[in-house]
Design an enzyme around this catalytic site. Structure first.
Site, PDB file in Angstrom:
ATOM      1  N   HIS A  12     -10.085   1.486   2.134  1.00  0.00           N
ATOM      2  CA  HIS A  12      -9.585   2.817   2.510  1.00  0.00           C
ATOM      3  C   HIS A  12     -10.751   3.773   2.807  1.00  0.00           C
ATOM      4  O   HIS A  12     -10.603   4.695   3.608  1.00  0.00           O
ATOM      5  CB  HIS A  12      -8.734   3.416   1.389  1.00  0.00           C
ATOM      6  CG  HIS A  12      -7.322   2.918   1.346  1.00  0.00           C
ATOM      7  ND1 HIS A  12      -6.415   3.145   2.345  1.00  0.00           N
ATOM      8  CD2 HIS A  12      -6.649   2.206   0.405  1.00  0.00           C
ATOM      9  CE1 HIS A  12      -5.243   2.608   2.030  1.00  0.00           C
ATOM     10  NE2 HIS A  12      -5.353   2.025   0.850  1.00  0.00           N
TER      11      HIS A  12
ATOM     12  N   CYS B  28       0.857  -1.181   0.000  1.00  0.00           N
ATOM     13  CA  CYS B  28       0.000   0.000   0.000  1.00  0.00           C
ATOM     14  C   CYS B  28       0.896   1.234   0.000  1.00  0.00           C
ATOM     15  O   CYS B  28       1.909   1.262   0.711  1.00  0.00           O
ATOM     16  CB  CYS B  28      -0.889  -0.005   1.252  1.00  0.00           C
ATOM     17  SG  CYS B  28      -1.985   1.419   1.376  1.00  0.00           S
TER      18      CYS B  28
ATOM     19  N   HIS C  57      -9.189  -3.863  -1.494  1.00  0.00           N
ATOM     20  CA  HIS C  57      -8.152  -3.071  -0.821  1.00  0.00           C
ATOM     21  C   HIS C  57      -8.486  -1.579  -0.903  1.00  0.00           C
ATOM     22  O   HIS C  57      -8.451  -0.876   0.118  1.00  0.00           O
ATOM     23  CB  HIS C  57      -6.786  -3.363  -1.469  1.00  0.00           C
ATOM     24  CG  HIS C  57      -5.666  -2.540  -0.930  1.00  0.00           C
ATOM     25  ND1 HIS C  57      -4.606  -3.074  -0.219  1.00  0.00           N
ATOM     26  CD2 HIS C  57      -5.431  -1.195  -0.984  1.00  0.00           C
ATOM     27  CE1 HIS C  57      -3.788  -2.087   0.142  1.00  0.00           C
ATOM     28  NE2 HIS C  57      -4.260  -0.941  -0.314  1.00  0.00           N
ATOM     29  N   GLU C  58      -8.812  -1.112  -2.120  1.00  0.00           N
ATOM     30  CA  GLU C  58      -9.048   0.327  -2.286  1.00  0.00           C
ATOM     31  C   GLU C  58     -10.307   0.773  -1.536  1.00  0.00           C
ATOM     32  O   GLU C  58     -10.322   1.837  -0.912  1.00  0.00           O
ATOM     33  CB  GLU C  58      -9.137   0.695  -3.771  1.00  0.00           C
ATOM     34  CG  GLU C  58      -7.851   0.482  -4.547  1.00  0.00           C
ATOM     35  CD  GLU C  58      -6.618   1.095  -3.898  1.00  0.00           C
ATOM     36  OE1 GLU C  58      -6.736   2.127  -3.219  1.00  0.00           O
ATOM     37  OE2 GLU C  58      -5.538   0.505  -4.062  1.00  0.00           O
TER      38      GLU C  58
HETATM   39 NI    NI Z   1      -3.712   1.074  -0.083  1.00  0.00          NI
END
Ligand code: NI
Length: 177
Positions: A146, A100, A142-143
C-alpha cells in the site's frame, strides 16, 4: 475513537508512493495510529496502511489474533511499522487468498514471498527487525505494498482466481471486506 473512511480502489491516492515519517513520538503520529487502529478494528481488518485513510505516509499497522476474516490463519503479533524495508529471504513463492479493506467484498489468490526480513521503526522510533514466514510475511507484504501504491489485485497472477467473497467461499461466514 475515530473510525475513518477507508478509500476504495480507484481512488488516485491509493496509487501514490507514501512519504517517510521524519519525526517520531509526536502527537500527530500517535493520533494517526489511533485512528488507524480504530478503523482497522471497526472493519475487522488484519491490517491497514495510512494511505487507506487518506494519509500518504509510510505507516502500517497489522495484527491477527482470533480474526473471523482469517479463521484458520496463524496469529500475527500486533505491530506498528513505520518506514519499512522488506527483503525476501530465499525465492520460495506461495499463493494465498487475500482481501483488502479498500477492495470490499472480494478475494484474490496472490503470490507472495514465503519468507522475508523486515525492518523499520515503531511510533516511538524504536527499531523493529524481524525474520518471518507464512501468513505473517504475507500480511507485511500486503500492507507495505500500500505504501508503494500497489493493491493486491495488481499482484494476482491468474485473474480467474479473483472474485466475490460470497461466491468463492459460499456458506462461509467471512465478513464482507
Ligand atoms: Ni489492503
Amino acid at each position: 475513537m475515530t473510525v475513518r473512511t477507508v478509500l476504495r480502489m480507484g481512488e488516485p491516492l491509493l496509487l501514490e508512493k507514501a512519504l517517510p515519517i521524519v519525526a517520531f513520538d509526536t502527537p500527530e503520529l500517535h493520533a494517526l495510529i489511533e485512528d488507524m487502529q480504530d478503523t482497522m478494528q471497526a472493519m475487522d481488518g488484519a491490517g491497514i496502511a495510512a494511505p487507506q485513510i487518506g494519509v500518504s505516509l509510510q505507516v502500517v499497522i497489522f495484527g491477527v489474533g482470533q480474526n473471523p476474516r482469517y479463521p484458520d490463519a496463524e496469529q500475527v503479533p500486533y505491530t506498528v511499522l513505520i518506514n519499512p524495508t522488506l527483503t525476501p529471504v530465499g525465492d520460495e513463492i506461495e499463493e494465498g487468498w487475500e482481501g483488502c479493506l479498500s477492495v470490499p467484498g472480494m478475494r484474490g489468490l496472490v503470490p507472495r514471498y514465503e519468507r522475508l526480513h523486515y525492518a523499520g521503526f515503531d511510533q516511538f522510533g524504536n527499531t523493529i527487525d524481524r525474520l518471518v514466514s507464512g501468513f505473517h510475511a504475507r500480511v507485511v507484504q500486503h500492507e507495505c505494498d500500500h505504501l508503494n501504491g500497489i493493491l493486491y489485485p495488481m499482484r494476482i497472477a491468474d485473474l480467474s482466481q479473483f472474485g466475490y467473497t460470497d461466491i468463492i467461499f459460499p456458506g462461509q461466514d467471512i465478513p464482507d471486506d
